[in-house]
Design a protein around this motif. Structure first.
Motif, mmCIF file in Angstrom:
data_model
loop_
_atom_site.group_PDB
_atom_site.id
_atom_site.type_symbol
_atom_site.label_atom_id
_atom_site.label_comp_id
_atom_site.label_asym_id
_atom_site.label_seq_id
_atom_site.Cartn_x
_atom_site.Cartn_y
_atom_site.Cartn_z
ATOM 1 N N GLU A 30 0.837 -1.191 0.000
ATOM 2 C CA GLU A 30 0.000 0.000 0.000
ATOM 3 C C GLU A 30 0.875 1.245 0.000
ATOM 4 O O GLU A 30 2.043 1.190 0.352
ATOM 5 C CB GLU A 30 -0.888 0.021 1.249
ATOM 6 C CG GLU A 30 -1.865 -1.120 1.291
ATOM 7 C CD GLU A 30 -2.684 -1.132 2.577
ATOM 8 O OE1 GLU A 30 -2.156 -0.711 3.626
ATOM 9 O OE2 GLU A 30 -3.841 -1.547 2.514
ATOM 10 N N ILE A 31 0.286 2.352 -0.418
ATOM 11 C CA ILE A 31 0.962 3.639 -0.336
ATOM 12 C C ILE A 31 0.040 4.613 0.375
ATOM 13 O O ILE A 31 -1.180 4.412 0.422
ATOM 14 C CB ILE A 31 1.360 4.181 -1.733
ATOM 15 C CG1 ILE A 31 0.131 4.340 -2.632
ATOM 16 C CG2 ILE A 31 2.418 3.302 -2.374
ATOM 17 C CD1 ILE A 31 0.401 5.042 -3.948
ATOM 18 N N GLY A 38 -7.822 14.836 3.033
ATOM 19 C CA GLY A 38 -6.880 14.241 3.971
ATOM 20 C C GLY A 38 -6.106 13.099 3.347
ATOM 21 O O GLY A 38 -6.222 12.827 2.155
ATOM 22 N N GLY A 39 -5.319 12.419 4.159
ATOM 23 C CA GLY A 39 -4.505 11.317 3.665
ATOM 24 C C GLY A 39 -5.249 9.998 3.708
ATOM 25 O O GLY A 39 -6.092 9.782 4.576
ATOM 26 N N ILE A 40 -4.956 9.145 2.735
ATOM 27 C CA ILE A 40 -5.559 7.808 2.691
ATOM 28 C C ILE A 40 -4.508 6.791 2.258
ATOM 29 O O ILE A 40 -3.513 7.138 1.640
ATOM 30 C CB ILE A 40 -6.781 7.715 1.753
ATOM 31 C CG1 ILE A 40 -6.385 7.956 0.294
ATOM 32 C CG2 ILE A 40 -7.880 8.657 2.180
ATOM 33 C CD1 ILE A 40 -7.466 7.526 -0.699
ATOM 34 N N THR A 41 -4.770 5.550 2.569
ATOM 35 C CA THR A 41 -3.946 4.439 2.132
ATOM 36 C C THR A 41 -4.649 3.769 0.961
ATOM 37 O O THR A 41 -5.837 3.469 1.039
ATOM 38 C CB THR A 41 -3.761 3.431 3.278
ATOM 39 O OG1 THR A 41 -3.181 4.122 4.388
ATOM 40 C CG2 THR A 41 -2.854 2.291 2.873
ATOM 41 N N ILE A 42 -3.915 3.572 -0.127
ATOM 42 C CA ILE A 42 -4.461 2.903 -1.309
ATOM 43 C C ILE A 42 -3.455 1.842 -1.774
ATOM 44 O O ILE A 42 -2.291 1.899 -1.407
ATOM 45 C CB ILE A 42 -4.769 3.905 -2.456
ATOM 46 C CG1 ILE A 42 -3.524 4.705 -2.861
ATOM 47 C CG2 ILE A 42 -5.904 4.838 -2.063
ATOM 48 C CD1 ILE A 42 -3.751 5.638 -4.040
ATOM 49 N N PRO A 43 -3.928 0.886 -2.573
ATOM 50 C CA PRO A 43 -3.015 -0.168 -3.031
ATOM 51 C C PRO A 43 -1.856 0.380 -3.861
ATOM 52 O O PRO A 43 -2.024 1.326 -4.638
ATOM 53 C CB PRO A 43 -3.909 -1.067 -3.897
ATOM 54 C CG PRO A 43 -5.294 -0.797 -3.411
ATOM 55 C CD PRO A 43 -5.306 0.647 -3.006
ATOM 56 N N ASP A 50 -7.565 6.055 -9.998
ATOM 57 C CA ASP A 50 -7.955 5.164 -8.897
ATOM 58 C C ASP A 50 -8.196 5.979 -7.628
ATOM 59 O O ASP A 50 -9.141 5.718 -6.882
ATOM 60 C CB ASP A 50 -6.862 4.123 -8.603
ATOM 61 C CG ASP A 50 -6.864 2.965 -9.573
ATOM 62 O OD1 ASP A 50 -7.942 2.410 -9.850
ATOM 63 O OD2 ASP A 50 -5.773 2.603 -10.040
ATOM 64 N N PHE A 51 -7.338 6.966 -7.380
ATOM 65 C CA PHE A 51 -7.502 7.815 -6.208
ATOM 66 C C PHE A 51 -8.858 8.520 -6.256
ATOM 67 O O PHE A 51 -9.588 8.547 -5.266
ATOM 68 C CB PHE A 51 -6.377 8.858 -6.129
ATOM 69 C CG PHE A 51 -6.607 9.891 -5.071
ATOM 70 C CD1 PHE A 51 -6.269 9.634 -3.753
ATOM 71 C CD2 PHE A 51 -7.180 11.117 -5.385
ATOM 72 C CE1 PHE A 51 -6.492 10.588 -2.764
ATOM 73 C CE2 PHE A 51 -7.407 12.073 -4.407
ATOM 74 C CZ PHE A 51 -7.064 11.809 -3.094
ATOM 75 N N LYS A 83 2.801 7.472 -6.105
ATOM 76 C CA LYS A 83 3.878 6.999 -5.235
ATOM 77 C C LYS A 83 3.566 7.418 -3.804
ATOM 78 O O LYS A 83 2.753 8.317 -3.567
ATOM 79 C CB LYS A 83 5.217 7.591 -5.676
ATOM 80 C CG LYS A 83 5.660 7.119 -7.055
ATOM 81 C CD LYS A 83 6.986 7.700 -7.435
ATOM 82 C CE LYS A 83 6.889 9.082 -7.826
ATOM 83 N NZ LYS A 83 6.955 9.814 -8.887
ATOM 84 N N ASN A 84 4.215 6.781 -2.876
ATOM 85 C CA ASN A 84 4.035 7.094 -1.464
ATOM 86 C C ASN A 84 4.260 8.589 -1.226
ATOM 87 O O ASN A 84 5.199 9.177 -1.764
ATOM 88 C CB ASN A 84 5.007 6.267 -0.629
ATOM 89 C CG ASN A 84 4.530 6.079 0.779
ATOM 90 O OD1 ASN A 84 3.338 5.987 1.045
ATOM 91 N ND2 ASN A 84 5.463 6.025 1.697
ATOM 92 N N ASN A 85 3.378 9.200 -0.445
ATOM 93 C CA ASN A 85 3.429 10.606 -0.055
ATOM 94 C C ASN A 85 3.105 11.591 -1.171
ATOM 95 O O ASN A 85 3.356 12.791 -1.005
ATOM 96 C CB ASN A 85 4.779 10.959 0.590
ATOM 97 C CG ASN A 85 4.977 10.221 1.884
ATOM 98 O OD1 ASN A 85 4.065 10.102 2.691
ATOM 99 N ND2 ASN A 85 6.176 9.699 2.089
#
Length: 124
Positions: A30-31, A38-43, A50-51, A83-85
């Protein structure tokens, strides 16, 4: 301190380590990205589209105009992998050509939302 106390402590420590190891392996798949809500975790491997599918409704998706990732416009069909962040800004101003968005999503939720949106557009 008894032998039972040492055994119980040892077992607890082992179980805690197992949970930590399991969580770490999940996080690699996940990233974490930041959006207007706000922030979320996605595959891992998710695209900018997708976001949008993860955070917004089909009605919002119909009016999607552009997606900006880290201050840079993502060209349509919005298939740039995140990508992450990453920081994402989504702009809704009106309808755009979205017939080819089916191949721009990688998540099951994204595929389902695009399919439903296309069905709704065809019914209009």
């Amino acid at each position: 301190i008894t032998k039972d106390n040492i055994t119980n402590t040892s077992n607890s420590f082992s179980n805690s380590n197992l949970i930590i190891v399991s969580n770490c392996s999940l996080l690699r798949d996940e990233i974490y990205v930041y959006g207007p809500k706000g922030g979320i975790t996605i595959p891992k491997g998710s695209t900018a589209l997708d976001f949008v599918c993860e955070v917004y409704s089909i009605e919002d998706l119909k009016n999607l105009t552009s997606i900006v990732v880290n201050g840079i416009d993502v060209p349509e069909p919005f298939s740039q992998q995140l990508k992450n962040n990453d920081s994402i800004k989504v702009i809704f101003n009106g309808k755009v050509n979205n017939d080819d968005w089916t191949n721009s999503v990688t998540t099951e939720k994204g595929k389902l939302m695009i399919k439903r949106m296309n069905e709704a557009n065809n019914a209009e």
